[in-house]
Design a protein around this motif. Sequence first.
Motif, mmCIF file in Angstrom:
data_model
loop_
_atom_site.group_PDB
_atom_site.id
_atom_site.type_symbol
_atom_site.label_atom_id
_atom_site.label_comp_id
_atom_site.label_asym_id
_atom_site.label_seq_id
_atom_site.Cartn_x
_atom_site.Cartn_y
_atom_site.Cartn_z
ATOM 1 N N THR B 466 0.381 -0.234 -3.050
ATOM 2 C CA THR B 466 -1.138 -0.232 -2.600
ATOM 3 C C THR B 466 -1.232 -1.237 -1.491
ATOM 4 O O THR B 466 -1.072 -2.520 -1.455
ATOM 5 C CB THR B 466 -2.192 -0.790 -3.777
ATOM 6 O OG1 THR B 466 -1.536 -0.535 -5.100
ATOM 7 C CG2 THR B 466 -3.470 -0.512 -3.889
ATOM 8 N N PRO B 467 -1.651 -0.573 -0.407
ATOM 9 C CA PRO B 467 -1.858 -1.566 0.905
ATOM 10 C C PRO B 467 -2.881 -2.663 0.711
ATOM 11 O O PRO B 467 -3.829 -2.551 0.223
ATOM 12 C CB PRO B 467 -2.314 -0.395 1.891
ATOM 13 C CG PRO B 467 -1.878 0.768 1.567
ATOM 14 C CD PRO B 467 -2.139 0.756 0.034
ATOM 15 N N LEU B 469 -2.948 -5.227 -1.065
ATOM 16 C CA LEU B 469 -2.710 -5.971 -2.477
ATOM 17 C C LEU B 469 -1.298 -6.810 -2.693
ATOM 18 O O LEU B 469 -1.042 -7.292 -3.637
ATOM 19 C CB LEU B 469 -2.917 -4.734 -3.587
ATOM 20 C CG LEU B 469 -4.264 -4.288 -3.428
ATOM 21 C CD1 LEU B 469 -4.598 -3.814 -4.940
ATOM 22 C CD2 LEU B 469 -5.497 -5.130 -3.245
ATOM 23 N N GLU B 470 -0.543 -6.862 -1.536
ATOM 24 C CA GLU B 470 0.707 -7.756 -1.656
ATOM 25 C C GLU B 470 0.285 -9.245 -2.257
ATOM 26 O O GLU B 470 -0.489 -9.729 -1.713
ATOM 27 C CB GLU B 470 1.300 -8.001 -0.187
ATOM 28 C CG GLU B 470 1.715 -6.600 0.388
ATOM 29 C CD GLU B 470 0.946 -5.950 1.045
ATOM 30 O OE1 GLU B 470 -0.271 -6.333 1.205
ATOM 31 O OE2 GLU B 470 1.148 -4.991 1.765
#
Lengths: 347, 621
Positions: B466-467, B469-470
Amino acid sequence: MVTAQRNASEIPVLTRKDFVTDQEVRWCPGCGDYSILAQTQKVMPDLGVAKENIVFISGIGCSSRLPYYMNTFGFHSIHGRAPTIASGLKASRPELSVWVVTGDGDALSIGGNHILHVLRRNMDIQIILHNNEIYGLTKGQYSPTSELGKRTKSSPYGTIDAPLHPLSVAIGAEATFVARALDTDAQLMVQCLERAHKHRGTSFVEVYQNCNIFNDGAFKDFAAKEVRSDRTIVLEHGKPMIFGKEREKGLRFNGMRIEVVEIGVDGVTESDLLVHDEERDDPTVAFLLSRMEWPEYPVPMGVFRAVKRPTYDGLMAKQLEEVIAAEGEGELSEIFLEGDTWTVEAE
Amino acid sequence: MGSATAAESQSSGQQEVLELDRVTIRFAGDSGDGMQLAGTQFTKTSAVLGNDISTFPDIPAEIRAPQGSLPGVSGFQVSFSSQDIYTPGDQPDVLVAMNPAALKTNIMDLPRGGLLVVNEDEFNDTNLKKAAYAANPLDDGSLQPYRLYRVPISTLNNRALKDSGLTAVQMDRCKNMFALGLMFWMYSRPLETTLHWIEEKFGKNRDVAEANKTALKAGYYFGETTEAFATHYHVPKAKLKPGLYRNITGNEAAALGFITASKLAGRPLFYGSYPITPASDVLHELARFKRFGVKTFQAEDEIAAIGAAIGASFGGSLGLTGTSGPGLALKSEAIGLAVMVELPLVIMNVQRAGPSTGMPTKTEQADLLQAMFGRNGESPVAIVAPATASDCFNMAVEAWRIAIKYRTPVIFLSDGYLGMGSEPWLVPDTNALPRIDPDFATDAETFQPYARNPETLARPWAIPGTPGLEHRIGGLEKADITGNVSYDPANHDKMVRLRAEKIERVAQDIPDVIVEGDQSGGLLVLGWGSTYGVITTAVQRARAEGKKVSAAHFRHLNPLPPNLGDVLARYDKVLMPEINLGQMRMLLRAKFLVDIQGLNKVNGRPFTIAEVENKISEMVG
């Protein structure tokens, strides 16, 4: 959708800085882990993988703090178990780039069993073993890679257990990619990490890492800049095994043993030397190389072994696809009614 | 006959047909004699015929104990009835003993006057010696209290198969079918279901298929034509709730429940497991269901099994692991990790008799406190416990509903009796089951790894891929909201309380406990897990005798149903039967300050109805 992969063309151009977190790095000043972190951050932008698809998983120990400093998904788990968590993640999400960060105690003592099995399964992950031959986080006890007789806090009269050779263990456990790097040789480490990422299957990279507090200078006899070229040998695929400041020394087989020879002495020529073949399916030569220690031998660095074998996550996905292709997607109603059924009519 | 009552009798030719409302048969023989198979076939036929059924296999610990020896005896008990039944019966009405060892290890359970069918061919000197009989019990009068039928099963079976073309060993393997045929005749069962099964199982192997059919029919005709048996019996259909049924074991039901949860959540199921009795069947079941996208991972050990499940949950799958008591002990540290990282996870524990390796094939409820507290630190998890074999389906779905909604590990506490026992299952309409929303985090602008849902206190499930949300999670204490590592004293205190409060809030989603019987006064018999069947039956019988006794059963063990404390306070006395030394009783006494009395046993077997009835009588007179 969250599991959709971005194409390489859609991935924004990133730099090392994009992989740095806002967390303060808490290793002791001078620790070899700083270099491993820096090289790891450095190779990330060039992997062609979107940042959100990279996951770092660690166990417990100094090295295992590394995921906190990587601006990717990260999981600092429990002692020795990082390969298990990485296995479940990779098997269920094969599209992710999964990296395990571990140490000599984490990987080879408490987590020894998991290392064996992740390697034999050939799960497509990268394992970076920070080997400092000591327990650092618990303040200086001997580790399973400490040399016999080593005096530490828990072995004031010297250890009485023989050390493991991590790469020998990996090769014995059917590893398909085995490499060794040095914390102070940034260039070679970057090469090893890039190769590890490219390899399909479990990549096992041992990094000799200096613990300047509890085991300072453990590798200096052969790793110090001024002696390194004479006391280590960088393995290069397809090339004869040559080392030395003047590239005057080499390795050759003498019966079942590897021996050090000087080129031009006693009629030895380059053609007598062993030629490194990392793709050799038979692990015997790689194993012999993994046993070589200073001072009897130069210490081998670089890629020992890189062979092709199907990955566990690949086979698992394939098996699922094949079953679904053959039998169709499952319907609950159909498995609910397996075996004999009967109907009770309303009265 | 035992619990059965003769309702009516009628004449059929020269042999009498007696109608009964319930019969319990135990097939016992050497583990190579095919007793599990005979019992299973009898069960299927009775279920298809419309009886209510309940079964309990008794499998020896040794895979290949010496033939004819006492440890090698394998048994299968099936109870079938024209009424609703909740247990496989206290005592068998009929014991089929295929050799002296089977007789010796089972005869103590047969009540006086019970029907005893023995394979007299096997009562030779060698076998008697293996079973430690000094004299042949068939001849020394010791079996005088029973209605003994000596049937030369081996001889009759071999004679029927003499032209089958099979070897002597192959012929001998069919004798379970002969015994089954005899029981089919005695209880007026048709042969079709088993004949059909033989055809499916051995169809390609014609000689073997025909021989099994012949042996089955030979047993049936032996009953019909011989004058040895004066009576045969009829058990009419039960009045079950209308619908489509199948027979199911608890482990099968659990496997189906887990797959159903995966469908309801729209996320793949990942099962990490290490083989262990009596939980392995769930691994075998799930491994078959690849077309549902189920991934099964036979791990190198129990720890790897749960580690992989946690990894899968981190990735957005339904990470499941399953085991029995010793395996739960090994998973403890990883369960603590799942508590800390607050990811959905289900841990199935099919309890067996402990401690240590204990008695792997025998049942017990003694892992409750391990499930509640068996981790370092304040480490609360939700716990559910199915009440019956078919209820394992419902509670498997329920475990996932809680795990996903509250982002928490949930322990599914089954036991060997439920896992291996079977009963009819009213097949559910999956369209009627509510969806489970995984509710993944996607908004990078507002994302905080340890921000909480104000209602459930659940944190976001933010999966890799999910971009934006690292983020990093782990076993070190988390700072509230940000999830960064924190050693702040006030923060730790707050987080410990938040994690406890989150589990308490699961009670918002738990139904009240329902009392069967009087709503107050007299004795309440309270149970959890697999004691449901015996408690229900014992209380029904006591009430039929006019005793003021009620029953209540709960399936959510942590947190407890919200009304439980109120319910307990409404009765003069409370009795809690448990197959442990009083673990839940201790928790309830501490929590509600109610003087609950215990009925406890730990002999590896479920309670008998009589044991609970006797205790009720003792308490209410």
